[in-house]
Design a protein around this motif. Structure first.
Motif, PDB file in Angstrom:
ATOM      1  N   PRO A  25       0.680  -1.074  -0.003  1.00  0.00           N
ATOM      2  CA  PRO A  25      -0.160  -0.242   0.026  1.00  0.00           C
ATOM      3  C   PRO A  25       0.969   1.199  -0.037  1.00  0.00           C
ATOM      4  N   LEU A  26       2.031   1.190   0.829  1.00  0.00           N
ATOM      5  CA  LEU A  26       2.896   2.388   0.753  1.00  0.00           C
ATOM      6  C   LEU A  26       3.530   2.732  -0.515  1.00  0.00           C
ATOM      7  N   TYR A  27       3.938   1.626  -1.149  1.00  0.00           N
ATOM      8  CA  TYR A  27       4.360   1.605  -2.785  1.00  0.00           C
ATOM      9  C   TYR A  27       3.589   2.104  -3.627  1.00  0.00           C
ATOM     10  N   LEU A  28       2.247   2.035  -3.372  1.00  0.00           N
ATOM     11  CA  LEU A  28       1.443   2.184  -4.368  1.00  0.00           C
ATOM     12  C   LEU A  28       0.931   3.765  -4.122  1.00  0.00           C
ATOM     13  N   ARG A  29       1.242   4.179  -3.237  1.00  0.00           N
ATOM     14  CA  ARG A  29       0.801   5.527  -2.669  1.00  0.00           C
ATOM     15  C   ARG A  29       2.158   6.475  -3.052  1.00  0.00           C
ATOM     16  N   ARG A  30       3.217   6.016  -2.656  1.00  0.00           N
ATOM     17  CA  ARG A  30       4.520   6.882  -3.059  1.00  0.00           C
ATOM     18  C   ARG A  30       5.719   6.161  -3.667  1.00  0.00           C
ATOM     19  N   ASN A  31       6.118   6.625  -4.702  1.00  0.00           N
ATOM     20  CA  ASN A  31       7.266   5.997  -5.365  1.00  0.00           C
ATOM     21  C   ASN A  31       8.352   5.757  -4.801  1.00  0.00           C
ATOM     22  N   ASP A  32       8.830   6.539  -3.836  1.00  0.00           N
ATOM     23  CA  ASP A  32      10.109   6.377  -3.035  1.00  0.00           C
ATOM     24  C   ASP A  32       9.798   6.816  -1.655  1.00  0.00           C
ATOM     25  N   PRO A  33       9.230   6.156  -0.835  1.00  0.00           N
ATOM     26  CA  PRO A  33       9.081   6.503   0.524  1.00  0.00           C
ATOM     27  C   PRO A  33      10.564   6.373   1.481  1.00  0.00           C
ATOM     28  N   PRO A  34      10.644   7.180   2.301  1.00  0.00           N
ATOM     29  CA  PRO A  34      12.023   7.224   3.105  1.00  0.00           C
ATOM     30  C   PRO A  34      12.071   5.819   3.989  1.00  0.00           C
ATOM     31  N   LEU A  35      13.086   5.234   4.149  1.00  0.00           N
ATOM     32  CA  LEU A  35      13.577   4.112   4.712  1.00  0.00           C
ATOM     33  C   LEU A  35      12.805   4.052   6.323  1.00  0.00           C
ATOM     34  N   TRP A  36      12.672   5.237   6.999  1.00  0.00           N
ATOM     35  CA  TRP A  36      12.061   5.111   8.284  1.00  0.00           C
ATOM     36  C   TRP A  36      10.633   4.774   7.934  1.00  0.00           C
ATOM     37  N   ARG A  37       9.847   5.210   7.104  1.00  0.00           N
ATOM     38  CA  ARG A  37       8.474   4.941   6.865  1.00  0.00           C
ATOM     39  C   ARG A  37       8.402   3.496   6.581  1.00  0.00           C
ATOM     40  N   ARG A  38       9.417   2.722   5.599  1.00  0.00           N
ATOM     41  CA  ARG A  38       9.227   1.501   5.386  1.00  0.00           C
ATOM     42  C   ARG A  38       9.364   0.676   6.787  1.00  0.00           C
ATOM     43  N   GLN A  39      10.292   0.928   7.493  1.00  0.00           N
ATOM     44  CA  GLN A  39      10.495   0.209   8.839  1.00  0.00           C
ATOM     45  C   GLN A  39       9.432   0.420   9.800  1.00  0.00           C
ATOM     46  N   LEU A  40       8.666   1.715   9.729  1.00  0.00           N
ATOM     47  CA  LEU A  40       7.476   1.691  10.545  1.00  0.00           C
ATOM     48  C   LEU A  40       6.397   0.559  10.284  1.00  0.00           C
ATOM     49  N   VAL A  41       6.308   0.735   8.671  1.00  0.00           N
ATOM     50  CA  VAL A  41       5.282  -0.237   8.409  1.00  0.00           C
ATOM     51  C   VAL A  41       5.803  -1.730   8.876  1.00  0.00           C
ATOM     52  N   PHE A  42       6.880  -2.152   8.671  1.00  0.00           N
ATOM     53  CA  PHE A  42       7.163  -3.664   9.069  1.00  0.00           C
ATOM     54  C   PHE A  42       6.952  -3.827  10.555  1.00  0.00           C
ATOM     55  N   LEU A  43       7.360  -2.611  11.466  1.00  0.00           N
ATOM     56  CA  LEU A  43       6.937  -2.603  12.827  1.00  0.00           C
ATOM     57  C   LEU A  43       5.705  -2.849  13.159  1.00  0.00           C
ATOM     58  N   ARG A  44       4.904  -1.954  12.490  1.00  0.00           N
ATOM     59  CA  ARG A  44       3.167  -2.162  12.802  1.00  0.00           C
ATOM     60  C   ARG A  44       2.828  -3.600  12.234  1.00  0.00           C
ATOM     61  N   ALA A  45       3.462  -4.072  11.235  1.00  0.00           N
ATOM     62  CA  ALA A  45       2.860  -5.381  10.674  1.00  0.00           C
ATOM     63  C   ALA A  45       3.172  -6.330  11.617  1.00  0.00           C
ATOM     64  N   ALA A  46       4.391  -6.459  12.273  1.00  0.00           N
ATOM     65  CA  ALA A  46       4.762  -7.522  12.909  1.00  0.00           C
ATOM     66  C   ALA A  46       3.999  -7.459  14.496  1.00  0.00           C
TER      67      ALA A  46
END
Length: 239
Positions: A213-234
């Protein structure tokens, strides 16, 4: 060990999504994941370094033989080959999944363009889906149906966000008429995967798909955003 450390560095630099997703796997399993993910990085690089299809086929054949030699306990003098030998000795990983990943990469260096979603999804499943199937087997809870949905979703989102990169080297993965359909398909496969029961022990294998979902909204999100997604999912136990 040097071979494992080299694989970890390859993944950290070449595939940060899977590098950080592997951190959610048990520590004793991470070296095996790094070996698999490093192989995927090398396969993806073939088309970047070998523009001619014939040269790409030669390099893919080299990697196919490298996997086979590692499986037989005769690894080449190469860090990744040695890491794969350890990984294959410790885990029951079907050769067919490796063969599918390698064969699909022939398309990367070809002048062909996917003209329909069925072919595009088959490519996504053979690459991203098979890699998730292998990772899940390392972690002990394989769900091939989940790997298909999560793998296709992640691959489609990745292909859409990498269009400028591939265009710069003259490669198109899909006809322009498929762009909107590919985005819709990525959402659909993600939602299907999200509704499936998530194997707790193998969660890290499928975790990269949480970024769809993040990649479909933003082409190049910062690393911290991706890490936050992983943490929330986990924490939530779902994609």
């Amino acid at each position: 060990m040097p071979a494992i450390s080299a694989c970890e560095e390859t993944v950290r630099r070449g595939d940060p999504d899977r590098y950080f997703s592997a951190l959610f796997a048990p520590a004793d399993k991470r070296p095996f994941l790094h070996a698999l993910y490093a192989l995927n990085v090398e396969l993806a690089r073939v088309a970047e370094t070998a523009r001619e299809p014939m040269l790409a086929e030669i390099r893919l054949a080299w990697w196919r033989e490298t996997v086979e030699g590692a499986r037989e306990g005769r690894p080449r003098n190469h860090d990744l080959a040695r890491a794969l030998a350890e990984t294959l000795a410790a885990n029951d990983l079907p050769q067919a999944l490796f063969d599918g990943m390698i064969a699909a990469r022939s398309f990367d260096a070809s002048p062909e363009v996917f003209a329909d979603m069925a072919a595009l999804e088959a490519y996504a499943d053979a690459t991203s889906g098979n890699l998730m199937r292998l990772a899940a087997r390392v972690l002990g809870e394989a769900r091939d149906d989940l790997a298909r949905e999560a793998g296709i979703a992640y691959a489609l989102a990745g292909l859409l966000r990498s269009i400028p990169f591939h265009a710069a080297r003259g490669k198109r993965f899909m006809a322009e008429t498929l762009l909107g359909e590919a985005a819709d398909a990525a959402r659909s496969h993600f939602e299907t995967a999200r509704r499936m029961a998530m194997p707790r022990d193998a969660f890290a294998a499928y975790l990269p798909a949480a970024l769809v979902p993040l990649y479909l909204r933003r082409n190049d999100p910062p690393l911290w955003r991706r890490q936050l997604v992983f943490l929330r999912a986990a924490v939530g136990g779902r994609l």
